[in-house]
Write a protein that holds these residues in place. Structure first.
Motif, PDB file in Angstrom:
ATOM      1  N   MET A   1      64.332  84.846 -91.311  1.00  0.00           N
ATOM      2  CA  MET A   1      65.783  84.621 -91.364  1.00  0.00           C
ATOM      3  C   MET A   1      66.389  84.816 -89.965  1.00  0.00           C
ATOM      4  SD  MET A   1      68.366  83.918 -93.317  1.00  0.00           S
ATOM      5  CE  MET A   1      67.785  84.141 -94.998  1.00  0.00           C
ATOM      6  N   LYS A   2      67.249  83.888 -89.568  1.00  0.00           N
ATOM      7  CA  LYS A   2      67.895  84.017 -88.262  1.00  0.00           C
ATOM      8  C   LYS A   2      69.299  84.606 -88.450  1.00  0.00           C
ATOM      9  CE  LYS A   2      67.840  81.809 -83.883  1.00  0.00           C
ATOM     10  NZ  LYS A   2      67.628  80.599 -83.120  1.00  0.00           N
ATOM     11  N   TYR A   3      69.610  85.601 -87.633  1.00  0.00           N
ATOM     12  CA  TYR A   3      70.901  86.285 -87.739  1.00  0.00           C
ATOM     13  C   TYR A   3      71.770  85.972 -86.508  1.00  0.00           C
ATOM     14  CZ  TYR A   3      68.455  89.048 -91.259  1.00  0.00           C
ATOM     15  OH  TYR A   3      67.744  89.444 -92.361  1.00  0.00           O
ATOM     16  N   TYR A   4      73.053  85.806 -86.770  1.00  0.00           N
ATOM     17  CA  TYR A   4      74.018  85.590 -85.691  1.00  0.00           C
ATOM     18  C   TYR A   4      75.177  86.564 -85.840  1.00  0.00           C
ATOM     19  CZ  TYR A   4      71.896  81.092 -84.478  1.00  0.00           C
ATOM     20  OH  TYR A   4      71.034  80.116 -84.062  1.00  0.00           O
ATOM     21  N   ALA A   5      75.801  86.880 -84.717  1.00  0.00           N
ATOM     22  CA  ALA A   5      77.073  87.620 -84.738  1.00  0.00           C
ATOM     23  C   ALA A   5      78.061  86.845 -83.874  1.00  0.00           C
ATOM     24  CB  ALA A   5      76.876  89.018 -84.170  1.00  0.00           C
ATOM     25  N   ILE A   6      79.183  86.501 -84.472  1.00  0.00           N
ATOM     26  CA  ILE A   6      80.269  85.886 -83.686  1.00  0.00           C
ATOM     27  C   ILE A   6      81.314  86.980 -83.481  1.00  0.00           C
ATOM     28  CG2 ILE A   6      82.111  84.153 -83.655  1.00  0.00           C
ATOM     29  CD1 ILE A   6      80.380  82.409 -85.509  1.00  0.00           C
ATOM     30  N   ILE A   7      81.487  87.404 -82.243  1.00  0.00           N
ATOM     31  CA  ILE A   7      82.467  88.455 -81.945  1.00  0.00           C
ATOM     32  C   ILE A   7      83.686  87.784 -81.323  1.00  0.00           C
ATOM     33  CG2 ILE A   7      82.894  90.585 -80.649  1.00  0.00           C
ATOM     34  CD1 ILE A   7      79.883  91.173 -80.847  1.00  0.00           C
ATOM     35  N   VAL A   8      84.809  87.826 -82.055  1.00  0.00           N
ATOM     36  CA  VAL A   8      86.000  87.128 -81.559  1.00  0.00           C
ATOM     37  C   VAL A   8      86.829  88.046 -80.661  1.00  0.00           C
ATOM     38  CG1 VAL A   8      86.242  85.250 -83.216  1.00  0.00           C
ATOM     39  CG2 VAL A   8      87.095  87.489 -83.839  1.00  0.00           C
ATOM     40  N   ALA A   9      87.037  87.582 -79.434  1.00  0.00           N
ATOM     41  CA  ALA A   9      87.720  88.403 -78.425  1.00  0.00           C
ATOM     42  C   ALA A   9      88.690  87.553 -77.611  1.00  0.00           C
ATOM     43  CB  ALA A   9      86.678  89.043 -77.510  1.00  0.00           C
ATOM     44  N   ALA A  10      89.288  86.547 -78.264  1.00  0.00           N
ATOM     45  CA  ALA A  10      90.154  85.626 -77.506  1.00  0.00           C
ATOM     46  C   ALA A  10      91.635  85.877 -77.744  1.00  0.00           C
ATOM     47  CB  ALA A  10      89.791  84.179 -77.841  1.00  0.00           C
ATOM     48  N   GLY A  11      91.965  87.036 -78.343  1.00  0.00           N
ATOM     49  CA  GLY A  11      93.378  87.350 -78.592  1.00  0.00           C
ATOM     50  C   GLY A  11      94.051  87.833 -77.313  1.00  0.00           C
ATOM     51  N   SER A  12      95.392  87.697 -77.279  1.00  0.00           N
ATOM     52  CA  SER A  12      96.104  88.114 -76.067  1.00  0.00           C
ATOM     53  C   SER A  12      96.593  89.552 -76.161  1.00  0.00           C
ATOM     54  CB  SER A  12      97.289  87.188 -75.824  1.00  0.00           C
ATOM     55  OG  SER A  12      98.165  87.272 -76.932  1.00  0.00           O
ATOM     56  N   GLY A  13      96.624  90.088 -77.382  1.00  0.00           N
ATOM     57  CA  GLY A  13      96.993  91.499 -77.555  1.00  0.00           C
ATOM     58  C   GLY A  13      98.438  91.799 -77.237  1.00  0.00           C
ATOM     59  N   SER A  14      99.353  90.942 -77.700  1.00  0.00           N
ATOM     60  CA  SER A  14     100.761  91.133 -77.347  1.00  0.00           C
ATOM     61  C   SER A  14     101.339  92.439 -77.902  1.00  0.00           C
ATOM     62  CB  SER A  14     101.581  89.943 -77.847  1.00  0.00           C
ATOM     63  OG  SER A  14     101.220  89.628 -79.165  1.00  0.00           O
ATOM     64  N   ARG A  15     100.781  92.953 -79.042  1.00  0.00           N
ATOM     65  CA  ARG A  15     101.325  94.180 -79.625  1.00  0.00           C
ATOM     66  C   ARG A  15     100.975  95.424 -78.811  1.00  0.00           C
ATOM     67  NH1 ARG A  15      99.109  93.093 -85.580  1.00  0.00           N
ATOM     68  NH2 ARG A  15      97.575  92.091 -84.282  1.00  0.00           N
ATOM     69  N   MET A  16      99.985  95.256 -77.923  1.00  0.00           N
ATOM     70  CA  MET A  16      99.503  96.408 -77.148  1.00  0.00           C
ATOM     71  C   MET A  16     100.427  96.709 -75.962  1.00  0.00           C
ATOM     72  SD  MET A  16      96.585  98.088 -77.595  1.00  0.00           S
ATOM     73  CE  MET A  16      95.964  99.570 -76.811  1.00  0.00           C
ATOM     74  N   HIS A  17     101.316  95.760 -75.605  1.00  0.00           N
ATOM     75  CA  HIS A  17     102.199  95.886 -74.440  1.00  0.00           C
ATOM     76  C   HIS A  17     101.404  96.243 -73.197  1.00  0.00           C
ATOM     77  CE1 HIS A  17     105.459  95.504 -77.222  1.00  0.00           C
ATOM     78  NE2 HIS A  17     105.111  96.604 -77.864  1.00  0.00           N
ATOM     79  N   SER A  18     100.231  95.643 -73.065  1.00  0.00           N
ATOM     80  CA  SER A  18      99.396  95.934 -71.912  1.00  0.00           C
ATOM     81  C   SER A  18      99.045  94.602 -71.256  1.00  0.00           C
ATOM     82  CB  SER A  18      98.129  96.660 -72.403  1.00  0.00           C
ATOM     83  OG  SER A  18      97.043  96.369 -71.588  1.00  0.00           O
ATOM     84  N   VAL A  19      98.953  94.600 -69.926  1.00  0.00           N
ATOM     85  CA  VAL A  19      98.623  93.358 -69.212  1.00  0.00           C
ATOM     86  C   VAL A  19      97.174  92.981 -69.539  1.00  0.00           C
ATOM     87  CG1 VAL A  19      98.638  92.239 -66.956  1.00  0.00           C
ATOM     88  CG2 VAL A  19     100.103  94.210 -67.360  1.00  0.00           C
TER      89      VAL A  19
END
Ligand code: C5P
Length: 222
Positions: A1-19
């Motif tokens: 069986m082949k396993y994959y992980a898709i890690i999504v990290a393309a958010g801008s994080g506007s709620r964090m108030h951080s650049v």
């Protein structure tokens, strides 16, 4: 069986108030996203790791990897306008229909390798496995300007990873985007597939607000 992980990290994080988007903030000295990738790298399933980044942060990420001597193998792909589009771009790199794919939010760095492996095993058996925790608080729903109490024991809060047989996930992501698609389970459910919940962890927090970094650091030290 082949396993994959898709890690999504393309958010801008506007709620964090951080650049700096939250997936790149330092947690115990290394970027949040590196903790997340390490969890998948260290699990038994040994998935091939696909990291989805916004097109303008590839160079920054490569610099961070060099700075932190981060050598865990992973493939980069560009994200899209919403999480749905980012996951879809990750899926486009996976050819097999008989693989198992875990989709995980980069901003949940405290996920354990045990929960990841459990999600892969349950997805093989049941088609999908969605990590969730029971609500600890009483919950009410606002409808027609009135709040109605819901039965707490029937309420689950959904986390990631959300793990699927590849054919199920690929078919679901062929649907046109609608605003209600806030996670992968909501996309797959729309194709008529039953969604299976498995136990997550109260420590598997989503770094969303500035104080979450301090909470995550405390939990990591425990
Ligand atoms: O915005 P939210 O907190 O729901 O984001 C959950 C995850 O989805 C985060 O890891 C974020 O980086 C990712 N995301 C993405 N592409 C987008 C929006 C969010 O990969 N366009």
């Amino acid at each position: 069986m082949k396993y994959y992980a898709i890690i999504v990290a393309a958010g801008s994080g506007s709620r964090m108030h951080s650049v700096v988007p939250k997936q790149f903030l330092l947690l115990n000295g290394i970027p949040v996203l590196m903790h997340t990738i390490n969890a998948f790298h260290n699990c038994q399933a040994q998935p091939r790791i696909i990291v989805v980044l916004s097109p303008d942060s590839h160079d920054y990420w490569n610099e961070l990897c060099a700075e932190h001597n981060f050598n865990v193998p992973h493939q980069l792909v560009s994200g899209g306008e919403t999480r749905f589009h980012s996951v879809k771009n990750g899926i486009s790199l996976i050819e097999e229909d008989d693989a198992i794919i875990a989709v995980h939010d980069a901003v949940r760095p405290l996920i354990t390798k045990e929960i990841i492996d459990e999600s892969y095993e349950c997805a093989i058996q049941y088609g999908n496995a969605i990590v969730a925790i029971k609500s600890r608080d009483s919950v009410r729903q606002i409808k027609n300007n009135r709040s109605i109490s819901l039965i707490r024991d029937e309420i689950y809060l959904i986390q990631t990873p959300q793990t699927f047989q590849a054919a199920q996930l690929k078919k679901a992501y062929q649907q046109p985007y609608v605003a209600g698609f806030t996670d992968d389970a909501s996309v797959v459910e729309q194709t008529g597939v039953n969604i299976n919940l498995i136990s997550g962890s109260y420590q598997n927090i989503k770094i969303t607000f500035p104080e979450d970094i301090a909470i995550a650091e405390f939990l990591l030290k425990q």
